[in-house]
Design an enzyme around this catalytic site. Structure first.
Site, short mmCIF file in Angstrom:
data_model
loop_
_atom_site.label_atom_id
_atom_site.label_comp_id
_atom_site.label_asym_id
_atom_site.label_seq_id
_atom_site.Cartn_x
_atom_site.Cartn_y
_atom_site.Cartn_z
N ASP A 1 82.61 -2.41 4.05
CA ASP A 1 83.19 -3.25 4.98
C ASP A 1 82.68 -2.16 6.30
O ASP A 1 81.36 -1.87 5.68
CB ASP A 1 84.53 -2.60 5.08
CG ASP A 1 85.47 -4.07 5.99
OD1 ASP A 1 84.63 -4.44 6.27
OD2 ASP A 1 86.07 -5.09 5.51
N HIS B 1 81.07 -7.93 8.83
CA HIS B 1 81.98 -7.30 8.37
C HIS B 1 80.69 -5.90 7.13
O HIS B 1 80.79 -5.70 5.99
CB HIS B 1 82.74 -7.54 7.29
CG HIS B 1 84.41 -7.50 7.95
ND1 HIS B 1 84.94 -6.64 9.00
CD2 HIS B 1 84.37 -9.17 7.95
CE1 HIS B 1 86.16 -7.79 9.41
NE2 HIS B 1 86.02 -8.92 8.66
N GLU C 1 85.68 -14.15 9.02
CA GLU C 1 85.55 -13.02 10.82
C GLU C 1 83.74 -12.84 10.37
O GLU C 1 83.58 -11.64 11.46
CB GLU C 1 86.43 -12.09 10.24
CG GLU C 1 87.53 -11.96 10.27
CD GLU C 1 88.25 -10.62 10.56
OE1 GLU C 1 89.82 -10.72 11.49
OE2 GLU C 1 88.02 -9.75 9.93
C1 ACM Z 1 90.88 -10.63 6.70
O1 ACM Z 1 91.58 -10.28 7.09
N1 ACM Z 1 90.48 -10.54 7.80
C2 ACM Z 1 90.35 -11.10 5.83
#
Ligand code: ACM
Ligand code: ZN
Length: 625
Positions: free
Chosen positions: A200, A275, A342
């Protein structure tokens, strides 16, 4: 056909010590078994109890696990004794019992011993976990010479095949020891899928020989330990990047093997296309502006996350294939999680390469471009017999139906995916994000600013009743997640996980009609005692009275019930009219709650929990209308 042999491994269970005995009267099993009936009589586990495994070799991993675990509970195995009566007998069925499936078991406590049978080793393993919960809470601490167990029959199998627990090791780099402890908790409550969030924005946590800068650069960030996540100052770049690390491939193998001994499959997550600030900090050329060297391994809140891999670049696709090829041999699971959540696509809108890719593919917007990228990855993984899992955003651009969707935004997203024909794992943040506060923030250590109480976590049902049974079949299970933004130690992780993980486990294993909130709450008394005796850190849960009321009836009265989270709690309350509520000098008598009552709509209810005779948290106010 399976080679049949009967290994009579007779082992005396030596319960040595100074004559301590336990009389068990009732069992508090979590998750609640599908079927359990108490019977007359019972069995005494003593120094003369032997142990026997049928259809399992002595060096079988499940046999070794059971023997090792018994030893830790001071039930010392000894390789002698008679296994026919006065025996703990573990049997893999010669003929499949269709009621038990792949993970179920039959456990009987009878006058001549304890018999666990199953079709599979996983079933025996779960039967053993149930047996452990039948023993005294402090069996890990004390030596008993006699444990009197009431007779019972348990026929148990899980509601869902996917019973997951996720751990974010990017925001906090948990040690291998921590990860194993996490796996132990999962095993105790019959969870079987460990979703390891390895990459991440805040750190890449898996060794790569092919792309060493992922470790030299991407695994390290400026240290902000001790500063709450939402108050950290940005990484200036010239600071020492001293927080982090990554797991070596041997460590990964060690965890995968440890999990397999506990019948847990490990699913790695490699986040794409967003991410990925840690990837771009390591290899800026994989971003849309290849010469943008401003990306850093992030500290604290990084929102909105603008880092995204360039979808127009062939070298990005090559990078992904290379990385996945490195990772595939480490994980026997059929699944690889590729993230997909996201991903802010502003860079794709501006990037000439991404725009050219879209023209070439005839795409008019960026969502299907993400689906295109994910589908290429899915095709690559399919060549290795692997299937992708993605967060629910992957359906927006129409990713391949061969993908399994992990619904996180809410239950409705999972239902939408199921209706569209995807296989779905329900992990909606509204029930399953155990990094959210478990109670009022005033009484809790800092956490993600949202709340999931134990009571609410227990109300999770992965298959909403309104979902047509045709689509419901697409839901293969659910999962609780622990994001680690606000977590700095594994003790803190346990505080967040326990006891809420037990609630999720029961929601995923037990049939709907076997669940009962008051019974679950009562079972937690011995469950928590057992966990404390093993040194686990347990959350305080919420001490706010749970007030539920219904719309006013024809006479303008509302029916009110009050509930609570901690067994043994008493709730004191008072009901005030509007006028009384606004009079600060008015101090009404508090009544102990004993049963539901009615109040005129528009009343103010004040209530507070008392535990062990002491008021806890504060007096809460509720407007009933
Ligand atoms: C997430 O909580 N963005 C998967
Ligand atoms: Zn691009």
């Amino acid at each position: 056909m399976r080679r049949l042999y009967s290994l009579l491994c007779a082992i005396v269970v030596l319960l040595c010590g100074c004559g301590r005995r336990a009389d068990i009267h009732d069992y508090s099993i979590v998750p609640e078994p599908s079927f359990m009936v108490m019977k007359d009589g019972g069995y005494a586990l003593t120094g003369s109890t032997s142990i026997c495994f049928t259809n399992l070799e002595q060096n079988n991993p499940t046999v070794k696990y059971v023997l090792g675990s018994l030893r830790q509970l001071h039930l010392r195995p000894n390789m002698s004794g008679n296994a026919t009566t006065d025996c703990m007998l573990f049997t893999i069925n010669d003929t499949l019992n269709s009621e038990l499936g792949d993970e179920g078991y039959l456990l009987e406590v009878r006058s001549d011993g304890i018999h666990i049978t199953a079709n599979t080793e996983a079933g025996l393993f779960y039967g053993y976990q149930t047996l452990v919960q039948m023993l005294p809470d402090d069996v890990s601490q004390r030596r008993y010479t006699r444990i009197n167990l009431p007779a019972c029959t348990i026929l148990d199998s899980p509601r869902f095949a996917w019973r997951g627990s996720h751990l974010d090791v990017s925001r906090h780099f948990f040690s291998i020891k921590d990860v194993k402890r996490h796996l132990d908790i999962m095993a105790a409550f019959k969870l079987n899928r460990f979703h390891w969030h390895l990459t991440d924005d805040h750190g890449w946590r898996i060794a790569s020989e092919r792309y060493p800068r992922l470790n030299d650069v991407g695994s390290w960030r400026a240290d902000r330990t001790g500063v709450p996540w939402d108050q950290t100052q940005p990484n200036t770049g010239d600071e020492r990047q001293s927080y982090g690390g990554y797991y070596t491939k041997d460590e990964i193998r060690e965890v995968v093997a440890y999990a397999a001994e506990r019948h847990i499959e490990v699913i790695p997550e490699i986040e794409i296309p967003g991410h990925c600030a840690e990837i771009l900090a390591s290899y800026p050329e994989l971003g849309c502006q290849g010469d943008d060297t401003s990306y850093q391994v992030q500290v604290g809140n990084y929102w909105p996350p603008r880092a995204i891999l360039c979808a127009g670049s062939d070298s990005v696709m090559q990078f992904l294939f290379d990385i996945l090829d490195e990772i595939i041999p480490l994980f026997p699971s059929q699944y690889i999680h590729i993230g997909g959540d996201e991903a802010l696509k502003d860079n794709w809108q501006r990037c000439p390469r991404c725009q050219a890719r879209m023209r070439q593919l005839g795409l008019s917007n960026v969502e299907p471009l993400q689906a295109w990228m994910i589908d290429r990855v899915a095709e690559h993984l399919a060549q290795h017999d692997k299937t992708i899992i993605g967060w629910d955003e992957i359906i927006d651009g129409g990713a391949t139906l061969s993908a399994t969707v992990m619904a996180w935004q809410n239950i409705s997203r999972g239902m939408e995916a199921a209706r569209r024909g995807y296989r779905v794992i329900m992990s909606p943040c509204e029930y399953c994000y155990l990094n959210f506060y478990q109670g009022e923030a005033d009484y809790q250590p800092p956490a993600f600013p949202a709340q999931i109480t134990l009571h609410h976590a227990y109300s999770f049902d992965p298959v909403p009743l309104e979902l047509n049974s045709r689509w419901a079949e697409n839901i293969i299970g659910g999962q609780c997640n622990l994001w680690a933004e606000y977590i700095e130690t594994y003790d803190q992780a346990e505080y967040m996980l326990l006891p809420r993980l037990l609630a999720t486990a029961e929601c995923l294993w037990s049939p709907r009609d076997a669940k009962s909130w008051p019974h679950f709450r009562a079972k937690l008394v011995s469950q928590e005692a057992r966990l404390r005796n093993l040194g686990y850190h347990i959350g305080s849960t919420s001490q706010k009275p749970i007030v539920v009321y219904h719309q006013a009836d024809a006479n303008g009265n509302c029916h009110v019930t009050i509930d609570w989270e901690r067994e043994g709690t008493e709730v004191y309350y008072t009901v005030l009219s509007n006028q009384q509520a606004s009079d600060t000098a008015y101090h009404p008598e508090m009544l102990r709650y004993t049963k539901p009552f009615s109040v005129p709509s528009g009343s103010t209810l004040k209530a507070q929990c008392h535990y062990m005779g002491e008021p806890v948290e504060r007096l809460y106010e509720y407007h009933i209308e």
